[in-house]
Design an enzyme around this catalytic site. Sequence first.
Site, mmCIF file in Angstrom:
data_model
loop_
_atom_site.group_PDB
_atom_site.id
_atom_site.type_symbol
_atom_site.label_atom_id
_atom_site.label_comp_id
_atom_site.label_asym_id
_atom_site.label_seq_id
_atom_site.Cartn_x
_atom_site.Cartn_y
_atom_site.Cartn_z
ATOM 1 N N ASP A 215 13.856 15.891 9.030
ATOM 2 C CA ASP A 215 14.784 16.432 8.021
ATOM 3 C C ASP A 215 14.856 15.490 6.813
ATOM 4 O O ASP A 215 14.781 15.924 5.658
ATOM 5 C CB ASP A 215 16.177 16.726 8.618
ATOM 6 C CG ASP A 215 16.710 15.615 9.513
ATOM 7 O OD1 ASP A 215 15.984 14.634 9.769
ATOM 8 O OD2 ASP A 215 17.880 15.721 9.965
ATOM 9 N N ASP A 243 3.014 22.486 3.565
ATOM 10 C CA ASP A 243 3.282 23.517 2.547
ATOM 11 C C ASP A 243 4.226 22.956 1.487
ATOM 12 O O ASP A 243 4.051 23.177 0.281
ATOM 13 C CB ASP A 243 3.922 24.769 3.175
ATOM 14 C CG ASP A 243 2.888 25.824 3.580
ATOM 15 O OD1 ASP A 243 1.769 25.442 3.961
ATOM 16 O OD2 ASP A 243 3.214 27.036 3.526
#
Length: 365
Positions: A215, A243
């Site tokens: 995270d 991505d």
Amino acid sequence: MTRIVLLPGDGIGPEVIEEGRACLELISDAAGLGFEFESHDFGGIAIDRHGMPLPDATLAACKDADAVLMGAVGGPRWDDAPARPEAGLLKLRAGLGLFANLRPARVMAGMEALSPLKAEVAAGADILVVRELTGGAYFGEKSYSDDFASDTCVYTRDEIERVAHVAFGVARQRRGKLTSIDKANVLATSKLWRRVVNEVAADYPDVAVDHLYVDAAAMALVTNPRRFDVILTENMFGDILSDEMSVISGSIGLLGSASTGGAGPGLFEPIHGSAPDIAGCDIANPAGMIASAAMLLDHLGHHDLARLLDAVVEEVLAEGCRTADLGGDARCSTFGAAVRTKLETGLVKMEALRDLVAMNRGCCG
Ligand code: NAD
Ligand code: IPM
Ligand code: MN
């Protein structure tokens, strides 16, 4: 003869792979590499023609090849198929033993404006994601029913060790910094991941290692991308983070990848998908495919030719020839043609340089 198997796949796959193939053909002809290309059905098109995404003949051809170049698979048409195109891709990666997936991204000098990040944040970012490719939740036991579903995430010590060695090895050839990304505060697989990465690190005292939770890493990638050199991470985190990382350089259409590790051929594919929203329009960005073709050349030992191809793509972009994802109006095919025009000049210069070197060697002994 060097056998290159082409797997065009679905959506924009066939459009972009044609640009990659044509670049490789040009290079092979000029440098006498003897590349022979053969196309095989894979993905949705293979479901349509053979009832399965990875027909035995396609897998056998890949195993026999010197390298495999792939477009992309999938699309809404096959989303409810009993075996989806994406399942064929996982089977292919596992079938070829490709446990390490290398995904490089770079903000090119002078092209910071392509990034959605502020230029001063994006400038100079140069990251290589090493994604574990044949383990984790993708490959664990699954169950699915009307009211219960599960995916099992499994990692063994061996699986972590072998991909960690790949990542440390490439970190050594880059800027000597490796960031391992996990979720060791929650997941048992991540706890083992961190432990094993630290153990492997002992073999590479010249590489600086740090660890980030996934995270926090997602945040750091867009706030301070220059803090990263090599990122080592597990299968699903690598999919998601790569991505995210791709757009730092401007577009997912720019990124190529190399999947290696098996005893047989490597698999080279852009990181993007089949982009059904733009398929068939000749507007997809083929740069990621051409970058994958350059990685294929590198893997086969043609390092100078790989560097030339990368440099040519960068020059074409710098001169303003850009597809719609980068705010330009170049077509997929015109971008490819522009690359090949420049490539021809580069190949002639390279040949002349080789002749000169050979001549000098000849006269000087
Ligand atoms: P995607 O990567 O296909 O597309 C995401 C967005 O990026 C779309 O807006 C698309 O137009 C754009 N885009 C992607 N590649 C581009 C390119 N070369 N040039 C310009 N724009 C580009 O992801 P998605 O829409 O989530 O997935 C579509 C299908 O592709 C799904 O079936 C998915 O499973 C599959 N997929 C396959 C692969 C692969 O074959 N390796 C990878 C990712 C997704
Ligand atoms: C990728 C894709 C694949 C993955 C899918 C299509 C199976 O997203 O290559 O990044 O998740 O590995
Ligand atoms: Mn992906």
